[in-house]
Enzyme design. Structure first.
Site, short mmCIF file in Angstrom:
data_model
loop_
_atom_site.label_atom_id
_atom_site.label_comp_id
_atom_site.label_asym_id
_atom_site.label_seq_id
_atom_site.Cartn_x
_atom_site.Cartn_y
_atom_site.Cartn_z
N GLY A 155 0.76 -1.12 0.05
CA GLY A 155 0.05 -0.04 -0.09
C GLY A 155 0.84 1.45 -0.10
CB CYS A 156 0.25 4.49 -1.20
SG CYS A 156 -1.58 5.03 -0.60
CE1 TYR A 157 -1.72 8.30 3.96
CE2 TYR A 157 -3.37 6.92 3.51
CZ TYR A 157 -3.07 7.98 3.69
OH TYR A 157 -3.76 9.23 3.30
CB ALA A 160 4.99 6.84 2.83
#
Lengths: 344, 344, 344, 344
Positions: A155-157, A160
């Protein structure tokens, strides 16, 4: 006869699908052989997304989604840029046909299948595929990705937040809660459809947290942190919607191990030899402009003697390192190509 | 002869000055008798800020800044919307003339004069005025404000962060660090001048932290928290620049006292009887749109059993409750007017 | 017993409805007695739009839309901030009950009922009401508005374009085409719903014309120009969507009469004595910031000797002068109040 | 030894300079041998613009501006992304050294040297270089560009406006005025410095015309139109500043020749065989999103029978087709490379 990989994208009309087209149509070893879109079926790429046009892409067009797996041509790999339930259904079918799968949805990211019910509303009915799926974060799982038939793109979160926490993992006291306060543009917070909550009049000149109590990326971050830590990690995760389009900036607050110093954190950061991780000397230097349209994660830390906390700030382009870019990085690994091809 | 307060604004051409003009030109008991601006001296309001025009304001014009205190007409009160060093110089002079001062700069917010050197680069040479100055947060210091001759209007970040922490103060374990992760639009991060770092091309579609190591609002927040707590409080404060203009959303992470429950936090919030504090049932409901162009602070909390932390989210309009609105609220108190006049 | 007008708003939850609530809740002679909203029926104003809250509005709440006219309380006037077809149905019913109507939809703006079919897709079945309706632009029709029972509040683009063309009308050669090139924020281009085409990802960092061939405001502008000119006027009208929320900037290119000079245009502009029209010396001074949140129309002209054309630029806030503000101005006129009450 | 062109960029730290770096660092036949920047002299590219980093660019760094031409290394060509007066001085010096020049400033775009005084405030003291300079619009001047030693890269507004007018040139009645109403993002309206007028607080949620009476691109457009028309053309040109960063959308209103039909316009558009011109069936389809980060100009026309006018809408990315992209297109032509290399 060429030596290019024959590739498909299921759900090629969404934000991530478009980004995959942009990358792969310039990738030396990629041939975009199959693009599906319910909305754009029958249309040429140039009609729908003229800005994506690159040499050789003039004839690309969208097909309808397949009804049965036999509708799909012979491919080396397929990217699933689809809703979770679509991925859940199709990923095992493709693998069964010998097509390697990079799933950009969430359907194979968690190892505990019960969490899918709780966080995704999914009855996970593909335990074998789930067991086989490899979490596709090259920096932490490179070897496993190379041989995987089903890669669950992070996932993107989680991308990061996790990348710098992995870098600093040996210096963190994981018996204390980890706080992740992460801010995203609209492209990371929803699909291409202009749903309630993502209209211009709602988003512009506004800012707020959402899904504070329960976001599906929380168990994914916690799961991977537990692997770094070798123990269960308590996580407080809050995502926010920025009045902008592209990028995630994540701030983690952690308690350092008793002996860990600022110099230790700096040494750990400087020791990194990853093509897409870039350390900066100050957290104030980490900004979204520096990573937009790239596959880089920039990060830094602030060692705060007064509070006894270390603040770790990282930035990615959610559509690149947080989705399509990382997916192509995974594809490169799976097929023995140079890992940076097409995304550097 | 009227019963209106004769008021001045030093630095009336900046963001906060404009907001003061907007409020006070509609305030039943206010007469704008003196507006200074180095940039707009000699110009009429309608020429410079046509959108501010309200009935009766057609003749308002800007004067040059005073050279000596004798240049200033007889006033009941003056607002200082000036750089810190200008406030430092002029506030005592005005008080000496019997003009009550509401200083919106930072020159009288801290009680420890050494901190001014460290955080503001100011040699604080007005110890008597500093001793006399009252921190102008009505919710915490109403009685003292009423009789003050010099009110130090709180900073925007401190206002956003402190108000809900004050509400919940009896439930917080202040022996543990308090984290404040606060996001501001550009109007809170600098003056009206288009300085490096606040150009459109720098701010739009971008997001970053700034002054992470040392922001002048950190000692102000810590100072007031210590008053709430009755002890020194360890603070980690990080401000960020949002790609938007107006508003601050602040998230605080705190450790609750051992016995404190979610219900206790909710009870404390519901017990508040303040005209400008508004509790919402969910932190996801706290957004900048709800407070822009108002003097309200909206807040909520999320009691996170898993991490043992409580997350407190609050939102204000930095130009209203964080500056001009709160300043008028203070003025109302100082002159025995209804506290909400002109700002509700 | 008070002397306040009892007022209703049908469709009070949309952009224009919200703006009406904001204005009327501060209007000395207005009592908001009836607010309908299909989406918010049963909810209090403070829950849905906290930023709108003003003193006395704490108890306001939304009702469901009426089924029959008997569901509506006794009112002095009602504002219709509704779709065109809803206005078409209800306006005559309200007038029949002695409730004066200010229709902010388009259902009574055109005098040629055939145009409704062509431009609005409406079968206009209320010819008597249409004949009675007064086009509610105070600057051009003040006397008729005062006694009207049904006022058709002008469209936002027509308001922006027509006001300065009315000022300069005696100097324009109306036998030549009039070009109107008008740029609007998103709040003028659609309702509150986040429809396709008004999502953040579509609007941000983008700009385009829309409905170039056929926009429903074109016949409205042409109809009124014909009244100014005393002859049919040929119009080229192009609207655009700006990546912002609030305001319309309209540029008209016209051919001046043979004898007309720059000085004549300037004299005509300076002769205006309208409370909400404000002339500026240069077209470069006309900007949306100057009129946002106000009921003003700012305008100027550039007399271009080289091309023989005059360029007329005007700006309004589409939700104020282009909708709710002008509607309240009309209400004030209809009930013998000071025209500027509540909107200046 | 390689067969790459050795290239320099004077003023490489500005918006256009950055875009040139982005393009040329991926261009198969380009070697970036010399980058100057007063602000960034001595710094590496990766420090200043991390998002620009591409494979092979890791070692790129900025030099100080040259004092004398001998400070400049041996180059095949140099791009001048500098202020007009800097280009005026240096372009002849480089040509004298056998370095071919692509000037992206305005110093050699006009043929009438008096206009430089009037529109640029420049005393044009390089008449020989001016006489030699070729206006670098490939679609209109391809042959001359191939052999030019000094190419004057067109302005951004002229590029957007002229390309479609060139396509339709045989159908336009050039004895009538041509109106160009052109809207630009901030990157086209100023340099990288955050000057007054381009601050976030000024630009966001705002829109206005600027330099309506006299913009330096007006004589450039008129000059080229006269070449298309074979006669002097009367032009009314108005530029506007959009609240966004990247792109120009230009609308031209022209009078068609008496016999010209909509079908004729369509035929002319469809007959175009240019790699970077793309016709769309409707002017409503022309939008900035379609051309951003590309070298394309998209255009369409609306034949308006009612007014007798034709409206021509075109869109470009001002930093690509309007500056750096077109400059590289010119370089490709000058050195016999495929014209689209690196920019398609």
């Amino acid at each position: 006869m060429n030596n290019k990989l024959k590739l498909g994208i299921l759900g090629a009309g969404g934000f991530t699908g478009q980004e995959l087209i942009r990358i792969l149509s310039r990738h030396d070893r990629a041939e975009l052989a199959y693009l599906t879109s319910s909305e754009y079926a029958g249309k040429k790429l140039v009609e729908v997304f003229p800005a994506l046009l690159t040499p050789g892409a003039e004839t690309l067009a969208f097909s309808a989604h397949p009804q049965v797996v036999g509708d799909v041509p012979k491919l080396d790999a397929i990217f699933l840029a689809t809703p979770d339930e679509v991925s859940l259904k199709w990923a095992p079918l493709f693998v069964g046909q010998g097509i390697r799968v990079i799933d950009i949805a969430g359907a194979f990211r968690l190892k505990n299948s019960e969490d899918f019910k709780s966080y995704y509303g999914l009855d996970h009915n593909a335990p074998a595929a789930l067991a086989e799926a490899v979490y596709g974060m090259p920096e932490t799982s490179r070897a496993a990705i190379k041989t995987a038939n089903l890669v669950a793109n992070p996932g993107c979160y989680p991308t990061a937040a996790l990348l710098p926490l992995y870098v600093y993992r040996d210096l963190i006291d994981f018996s204390k809660p980890v706080i992740v306060d992460a801010k995203s543009g609209t492209s990371g917070a929803g699909g291409r459809k202009e749903k309630d909550g993502l209209g211009y009049s709602t988003v512009y000149e506004n800012f707020r947290a959402y899904k504070t109590a329960k976001h599906q990326h929380a168990p994914e971050i916690a799961q991977q942190l537990a692997l770094f830590a070798g123990q269960k990690v308590s996580l407080r995760f809050t995502p926010y919607l920025l009045p902008m389009y592209r990028g995630i900036l994540s701030t983690a607050y952690i308690v350092p191990k008793a002996a860990a110093t600022d110099a230790d954190f700096r040494s750990a950061a400087l020791a990194v030899k990853e093509p897409f991780l870039r350390y900066r000397a100050s957290v104030d230097s980490i900004e979204l402009k520096s990573v937009q349209h790239t596959n880089f994660c920039e990060f830094s830390h602030h060692f705060d003697a007064e509070s006894g906390l270390v603040e770790i700030v990282s930035a990615i382009d959610n559509l690149m390192k947080g989705a399509a870019g990382q997916a192509v990085q995974n594809m490169n690994l799976m097929f023995g190509l140079e890992e940076t091809t097409g995304v550097y």
